[in-house]
Enzyme design. Sequence first.
Site, PDB file in Angstrom:
ATOM      1  N   HIS A  55      64.142  11.878  84.605  1.00  0.00           N
ATOM      2  CA  HIS A  55      63.154  11.475  84.304  1.00  0.00           C
ATOM      3  C   HIS A  55      62.381  10.566  85.481  1.00  0.00           C
ATOM      4  O   HIS A  55      63.051  10.282  86.361  1.00  0.00           O
ATOM      5  CB  HIS A  55      63.113  10.261  83.091  1.00  0.00           C
ATOM      6  CG  HIS A  55      63.230  10.940  81.794  1.00  0.00           C
ATOM      7  ND1 HIS A  55      63.531  10.408  80.657  1.00  0.00           N
ATOM      8  CD2 HIS A  55      63.793  12.430  81.481  1.00  0.00           C
ATOM      9  CE1 HIS A  55      63.554  11.252  79.678  1.00  0.00           C
ATOM     10  NE2 HIS A  55      63.604  12.387  79.952  1.00  0.00           N
ATOM     11  N   GLU A  57      61.208   7.494  85.821  1.00  0.00           N
ATOM     12  CA  GLU A  57      61.638   6.183  86.148  1.00  0.00           C
ATOM     13  C   GLU A  57      62.979   6.336  86.689  1.00  0.00           C
ATOM     14  O   GLU A  57      63.334   5.221  87.504  1.00  0.00           O
ATOM     15  CB  GLU A  57      61.954   5.475  84.627  1.00  0.00           C
ATOM     16  CG  GLU A  57      60.576   5.334  84.047  1.00  0.00           C
ATOM     17  CD  GLU A  57      60.413   6.409  82.812  1.00  0.00           C
ATOM     18  OE1 GLU A  57      60.619   7.611  83.158  1.00  0.00           O
ATOM     19  OE2 GLU A  57      60.146   6.112  81.554  1.00  0.00           O
TER      20      GLU A  57
HETATM   21 ZN   LIG Z   1      62.830   8.579  80.158  1.00  0.00          ZN
END
Ligand SMILES: [Zn+2]
Length: 156
Positions: A55, A57
């Site tokens: 992901h 982040e």
């Molecule tokens: Zn995530």
Amino acid sequence: MPGDKDIEYMKMAIQQAMEAAAAGEVPVGAVIVCDGEVVAKARNEREERESAVAHAEILAIEEASKRLGRWRLSDCTIYVTKEPCPMCAGAIYQARMKRLVYGPADQKAGAAGTLYNIVQDERLNWQLEVESGVLEEENVRLLQGFFRARRPPHHS
Ligand SMILES: [Zn+2]
């Protein structure tokens, strides 16, 4: 209220999300800023890396830590184009970040205020300042456009 700088960095994160969409990834982008300096920019790379943890982040946190030479990012703000999931909220908490700024809430997986609030749970030993709804409409449009375009013909 988000400041002008917040809008500027969120736009940078949106740019990352747009690059993700262009690559066939769910459009999520993240930017990390420490002391007024951008130290990481990342986007969702789940399909390309064939990795459930790729992901935006997570990749941004990795990049920031590498660049700064430390895991603790307590002077940093992370800008994410939508509310982080439980995994990412957990990573943001683990990095001891100062502040989280995100766009729209995620009704299905949000872990920064919607389903959970991992980043502000007082049972944990670290809480962040959170700003939500920043450039919300732009991000909602980006996500909706992506899913509308990608959705296969409906079979019931
Ligand atoms: Zn995530």
